[in-house]
Design an enzyme around this catalytic site. Structure first.
Site, PDB file in Angstrom:
ATOM      1  N   GLU A  55      87.805  11.657  17.519  1.00 45.56           N
ATOM      2  CA  GLU A  55      88.912  10.781  17.147  1.00 45.56           C
ATOM      3  C   GLU A  55      90.254  11.505  17.237  1.00 45.56           C
ATOM      4  OE1 GLU A  55      85.393   9.594  14.423  1.00 45.56           O
ATOM      5  OE2 GLU A  55      86.115  11.360  15.509  1.00 45.56           O
ATOM      6  N   CYS A  87      88.566  12.376   9.799  1.00 48.31           N
ATOM      7  CA  CYS A  87      89.002  11.544  10.915  1.00 48.31           C
ATOM      8  C   CYS A  87      89.494  10.186  10.429  1.00 48.31           C
ATOM      9  CB  CYS A  87      87.863  11.373  11.918  1.00 48.31           C
ATOM     10  SG  CYS A  87      87.486  12.888  12.828  1.00 48.31           S
ATOM     11  N   TRP A 173      56.994  28.561  43.439  1.00 42.85           N
ATOM     12  CA  TRP A 173      57.487  27.472  42.583  1.00 42.85           C
ATOM     13  C   TRP A 173      56.616  26.266  42.844  1.00 42.85           C
ATOM     14  CZ3 TRP A 173      61.075  28.632  39.038  1.00 42.85           C
ATOM     15  CH2 TRP A 173      61.889  29.716  39.257  1.00 42.85           C
ATOM     16  N   ARG A 187      68.673  21.823  30.398  1.00 43.70           N
ATOM     17  CA  ARG A 187      68.926  22.937  29.472  1.00 43.70           C
ATOM     18  C   ARG A 187      70.329  22.842  28.876  1.00 43.70           C
ATOM     19  NH1 ARG A 187      66.695  27.808  33.403  1.00 43.70           N
ATOM     20  NH2 ARG A 187      64.456  27.447  33.053  1.00 43.70           N
ATOM     21  N   THR A 199      54.490  32.648  27.791  1.00 40.28           N
ATOM     22  CA  THR A 199      55.370  32.429  28.939  1.00 40.28           C
ATOM     23  C   THR A 199      56.298  33.624  29.147  1.00 40.28           C
ATOM     24  OG1 THR A 199      55.305  30.031  28.712  1.00 40.28           O
ATOM     25  CG2 THR A 199      57.208  30.950  29.843  1.00 40.28           C
ATOM     26  N   ASP A 203      55.742  35.110  32.831  1.00 41.03           N
ATOM     27  CA  ASP A 203      56.758  34.717  33.820  1.00 41.03           C
ATOM     28  C   ASP A 203      58.043  35.527  33.775  1.00 41.03           C
ATOM     29  OD1 ASP A 203      54.953  32.777  34.535  1.00 41.03           O
ATOM     30  OD2 ASP A 203      55.967  31.150  33.476  1.00 41.03           O
TER      31      ASP A 203
END
Length: 364
Positions: A55, A87, A173, A187, A199, A203
């Site tokens: 605002e 506000c 991939w 993301r 993971t 990875d």
């Protein structure tokens, strides 16, 4: 029947509000559009870090032209003094004569008080326009305020038969560049990106937002046993992009010291069956202001979140290929004995991304 002009202006407010997703937490991402004599005179949205608010952004841009205007706002204007003035007061002082708002703010410091203050100042207030759309956009903020938990989006990228790696562990991939670009954009729309320690080990992911010119959110690893190697990119880049390690209690200070020295923030949460208590770990993130979590796996983390009924949305990327039962599944065991126990979701969108496809689901 809602006025078509009102609907168009509220849609515009929702659109500009989305610009703040992922960078306003713990504050909600709000949009405001000021209209006078049928013409848009200013737009505003919550800025990074949660302030200035939408605002005040719009009012500053409109200046004196705001007097006599209508404000379309996606969430009830705040009425309490925090690090900025309310506000509501800014709208009153600017001479706004009508406020059209999508939804009430359930925060106990607001929750109708903003509307009451505006009305007491003689401003016409209308509530609920495109309320369902606003609640969907504010799902993370609402869940944190009402339940003490962030909203969780589970991202899965697999073959058509739900496999994420070959029997030898090869996984890069599975999907193509268009799908990976969409993951980076997703993301950026979340407050943090979450993976499990498996993971991180398998990875060595970076989990940043690349090639879009957008900031990367903090990376979070659920690691009850401190399995994450100090040599992983999540640890070695922790001073450039924050990394939070959520682990169980009782670790020796000497075991934690190398992570702290690398710039990793260590958060303690209770253990559950075979790892962290997922609900308690997410509550710990919510206590730090997190409203939107983007969970990227692996299979054990996905299963733990689904078993605990903690996933509100799923983004499932499918590559147009099959791998067979010897491949690693996208989701670990859920321990279901009956179909009635299966977590169920409704598909809300589906589209092609190059040779791949993306289906979006929301909790029933």
């Amino acid at each position: 029947m809602p006025d078509e002009d009102d609907l168009a202006h509220m849609r515009a407010a929702l659109a500009v509000a989305s610009r703040g997703l992922g960078n306003t937490w713990p504050n909600p991402a709000v949009g405001c559009v000021l209209v006078k004599d049928g013409r848009v005179i200013a737009r505003g949205w919550t800025q990074p870090g949660g302030r200035p608010h939408a605002e005040t952004q719009a009012l500053d841009r409109a200046g004196q032209a705001a007097r006599g205007a209508t404000a379309y706002v996606t969430l009830e204007p705040c009425s309490h003094h925090g690090r900025t003035a309310p506000c509501c007061d800014a709208l009153i002082q600017a001479g706004i004569t009508r406020v059209v708002c999508a939804m009430r703010d359930p925060d106990s410091r607001v929750d109708g008080r903003g509307f009451a203050r505006l009305r007491s100042a003689g401003i016409a207030v209308e509530e609920g326009l495109l309320g369902a759309e606003a609640r969907r956009a504010q799902a993370g903020f609402l869940r944190r305020v009402t339940q003490g938990l962030p909203m969780v989006t589970l991202k899965l990228a697999s073959t058509l038969d739900g496999r994420i790696a070959t029997a030898t562990g090869e996984s890069r991939w599975i999907t193509g560049p268009e799908a990976r670009r969409e993951v980076h954009a997703a993301r950026a729309r979340h407050d943090v990106v979450l993976v499990g320690s498996g993971t991180a080990l398998a990875d060595d992911p970076e989990l940043t937002v690349r090639a879009l010119g957008l900031p990367s959110p903090p990376r979070v690893v659920f690691d009850s046993r401190l399995r994450t190697p100090l040599t992983t990119r999540l640890v070695t880049t922790a001073r450039e992009t924050p990394t939070w390690l959520v682990t169980g209690p009782g670790h020796r200070p000497a075991a934690l010291a190398p992570y702290l020295a690398a710039g990793v923030e260590v958060i303690t949460a209770p253990r559950g069956d075979g790892g962290l208590d997922a609900r308690a770990a997410l509550q710990a993130l919510a206590q730090r202001g997190v409203t939107r979590v983007f969970a990227e796996g692996g299979a054990a983390l996905a299963a733990g979140l689904l078993r605990a009924r903690l996933v509100q949305r799923i983004l499932w990327f499918h590559a147009a290929g099959v791998m067979g039962s010897e491949g690693f599944p996208a989701i670990g065991p859920l321990g279901l004995a009956q179909l009635a126990q299966m977590p169920r979701y409704s598909r809300v969108a589906s589209r092609a991304l190059g040779a791949d496809s993306l289906s979006e689901y929301e909790e029933d």
